[in-house]
Design an enzyme around this catalytic site. Sequence first.
Site, PDB file in Angstrom:
ATOM      1  CB  VAL A   1      18.923  61.052  69.153  1.00 44.16           C
ATOM      2  CG1 VAL A   1      17.779  60.349  68.775  1.00 44.16           C
ATOM      3  CG2 VAL A   1      20.334  59.432  69.417  1.00 44.16           C
TER       4      VAL A   1
ATOM      5  CB  ALA B   1      22.260  69.177  73.606  1.00 45.72           C
TER       6      ALA B   1
ATOM      7  CB  ILE C   1      16.883  53.736  55.947  1.00 50.08           C
ATOM      8  CG1 ILE C   1      15.966  51.857  55.661  1.00 50.08           C
ATOM      9  CG2 ILE C   1      16.744  53.547  57.549  1.00 50.08           C
ATOM     10  CD1 ILE C   1      17.670  51.122  56.281  1.00 50.08           C
TER      11      ILE C   1
ATOM     12  CE  LYS D   1      24.167  70.500  77.621  1.00 51.02           C
ATOM     13  NZ  LYS D   1      23.531  68.956  77.701  1.00 51.02           N
TER      14      LYS D   1
ATOM     15  N   PRO E   1      25.361  72.184  85.779  1.00 44.86           N
ATOM     16  CG  PRO E   1      27.046  73.092  87.332  1.00 44.86           C
ATOM     17  CD  PRO E   1      25.689  71.910  87.710  1.00 44.86           C
TER      18      PRO E   1
ATOM     19  CE1 TYR F   1      29.809  57.361  88.274  1.00 43.23           C
ATOM     20  CE2 TYR F   1      28.213  56.340  90.277  1.00 43.23           C
ATOM     21  CZ  TYR F   1      29.026  57.625  89.242  1.00 43.23           C
ATOM     22  OH  TYR F   1      27.605  58.128  88.989  1.00 43.23           O
TER      23      TYR F   1
ATOM     24  CG  LEU G   1      19.344  54.846  68.603  1.00 41.57           C
ATOM     25  CD1 LEU G   1      18.481  55.436  67.710  1.00 41.57           C
ATOM     26  CD2 LEU G   1      19.004  55.682  69.288  1.00 41.57           C
TER      27      LEU G   1
END
Lengths: 486, 505
Positions: free
Chosen positions: B48, B51, B43, B79, B97, B433, B334
């Site tokens: 995914v 980043a 499989i 990053k 940012p 929030y 997922l």
Amino acid sequence: MSEPREPLRRIVVAGSGQVALLSAIALRRALPTTEVVLLAVAPQGPAFADFAATSLPFTASLHDRLGIDEERMIATAGASHRLSTRYFGWSSHDQRGVFAHGGWTGRAMRARFGRDWGGGPKIAGGERPAGSLAEVLTDAGRFALPPADRETPLSLIEYALRWNPPAYRTLLVERARQLGIGHVQAPIETIERDGAGGITGLNIQGQGWLEADLFVDCSGPAAVLASALPGFATVDWSTSLPTRRVFIAAGAEPMIALEDRITLLDEGWLIEQAGRDGLLTILGVGEGTSEQAAIAALGKDPVAVMPVSPGSVAEPWQGNVIALGDASAQFEPLANLNLDLAHRQLDLLLEMLPGREIEPLERAEYNRRAGLMMDRTRDLLAFHYATPRARRVFGEVEVPEAVQTALDQFVRRGRMPFHEESALLREEEMDLLGALGFERQMSPQEGASDPEGIEAGEAEFAALARRALEAAPPYAEWIAAVTQPS
Amino acid sequence: MDRPAPLKVVVLGGGTAGWMTAASLAKLLPDRASVDLIESEDIGIIGVGEATLPHIRGFVERLGIREAEFMKATHATYKLGIDFRDFGRIGESYIHPFGSFGEELAGVGFHHYWLELQRRGQAAPLGEYSLCVAAALANRFQPPSRDLSLSSTYGYAYQFDATLFGPFMREFGQSVGVTRHEGLVTNVERNGDTGDVTALVLKDGRRIEGDLFVDCSGFRSLLLGQELGEEWEDWSHWLPCDRAAAMPCTHATEDIRPYTTATAMPAGWRWQIPLQHRMGNGYVFSSAFLDEETACEAIRDAAEGEPLADPRVLRFRPGRRRRSWSHNVVGVGLASGFLEPLESTSIYLAQMAITYLIELFPEAGGIEPADRDAFNRLVDMEYDRVRDFLILHYHATTRDDSEFWNHVRTMRVPDSLSDKLQLWRETGRIEKYSDGLFFDASWIAVYVGQGWLPQRHDSRTGMVDPERLKAAADRLRREIASEVSRMPGHREYLERETSRLAEAS
């Protein structure tokens, strides 16, 4: 292109207590071109926020931002510091616990607490090591305000102030005068509604017509302005908060202490609040306790007896009228939440200050957040009445769903679900439940913490506690030194 | 103290989510959980999330993994945010940012003052008031300071090779006691009374029993979806992208950008994620508006370096299960929900579910429905907040150059979002929030960056002396520029930190 909103031309703050005064000062400072008028409606009935002689640490930061000088409060308003509150007898007769402002210190320490004190039945009444710097200092009776220019272990301490309300009020009045806040002292004859859910203006006896773009109702439980509006509705809290009367007595002997005490008696709860003017004792009782029994439990004659009918205003901002403090929610003065709620609402208003045209969605957002504040305040009180012994003293009450969930999660899983806009940090909420005697299961991770890490954490805490004690003089000596007339 | 026997946890799936889950449980709950993981070489792994968000640092740290070792193994770069190009309007760009813009003044948020400066024609682009944005655009990086100075006003995450992250976590997981089983699950055994899953049977007949099953089988959602039939809430009407054509390339420039680039395309957007030795590229698109072949051509045309492989098409659908924890099956990754990678949230969402699973890890007596409910409420809150924030990127646009953009510009958005939009439009305020992802600064970055300015801002900005306001804002820009000029280049910093560098392949 975005345009600045047209500023409010005039704001009327209704009320004459410490909530109204601080609100007027805050609004005046925020809006230097806006006329701020204090309409001195005397608070009537159980205005616990207005009469409060203490609050929570948030007030200290609000004061700081509003230029209310803490040193002056110490010098002229009898201010003293509270680091923690001891709770006695809430889960059982001999149980005791400590609620410290700022909550527990450090994850490793919490892990040890989970292991030693959260996980077993042995907690009740047992001695335990101090769980926070605040507790260490309270036990030793040592504290001083940390120096402003450098960090010491005392800079880590969260504290609440207590004060003498008339002297504090005098200080606020003086400040309000300096800021040029207008003052009207006469009864309201009629309130003219604007047809859009708010108020156009007021007819004041002997003074004529007083109109404003915004009305802030700090008039106490009567909510004289807000209650005149068509959208005014209240939410009843009495099914979950059983205190119905409060008896207040004052002592004359100064009492310098870093702690207050809240004891559950067979008649009700008893607060002993230390203060430089004397010990203030407040007894809260339910329907089942007679006046005679209450006075006997209080131990002296009350200077005031006040009814409590707990509840909140469903939407505290209607039209151009905002109900603040006692005008928005009434409840017993049990965990120093009354004035804290008023001050956090004031802070929210400052953050969301409208222009002349008020947008429905900003009202909705204010009401959403103020509503969360009020609901969580009710929940924090409800935790007290959910303890086993309080359920016997006050009888069974309806436990709000969020409280049931939190208690289940705390007791079974050692965690506290997060709530937006709570008066307390999540750590403090857990500390409060511990002080009330709820026994907490270790969280899965605490159970898995490695012993070496825990030991290292303990050693680190012990070293920090030593340094804090070294940095702190005996509190009574410090107070004497800073209040000595120079 | 008596310890109950550890709970037997079976993780199904050896992708990123599977190994993150298995490794975390084994490392953080060594006495409470014994962990088996089933994966199959037959499989493919989607892998995914190249980043990430700054939260990943806490994850790595909590597992006791050294940052340098992790970066080296995954060819990671730093990053500082995401550069969004052509979203609000073709030709315009902005950086979202991991940092703030300016400072609050007298209780009023900086963006209100910026709006006032802008009205007077005195404002530089909003990003120039953010050290994080300025450093990113200058291709510079150094870790933030820990004091309260300007250089503490940002955070950072990593851009890494997702196909290396899974194996790294696998190796780590096995080192902390995860038992790995290679094989395909052909049968799921359940308790006839409770409906709980009791064992997974593999193709070769092996039977793996468990008390708790974590479904990390990806979109197939073998346990949560297929076996338990947990309902899927479909969000494709708001987030129509359902495909990605991914293609790695060589670096086309000497600099390595300390940020991810997301460039709007006619039927979606494409990413550029700089790793140590290559650039990840991909076109996220909607199959309702573009066919796969055309999308592959588009990414070939758009990619800047030399292609290192042919485009590979991934298929997905946005949404989440109505319940991510059902019976004794917890979905992570997922299998539980998917939101497209526009804001690099995939790994965060897996990490978030793992954190809550650890907090609410079942006790020896079995699973309490209250804990399951608490988990599901938290997961829903996180997904729903991210969802609204993603929809904002598509909806706050003036683009009318393609069917895709016409659709997202004019679609009806969830009520939870439309109220936020209107509050912003009318007052310049953000619904507040403090739990979950994306707070004020993130919303402001996107609103302003996509040209979605409010009609009005705080009246208090008009009361500050205009000269002093301008002077203060200019001073902040100068301080930021000077701070940036002292920072090393991103590549320079990486190359100095040799322990973080992978061998050139």
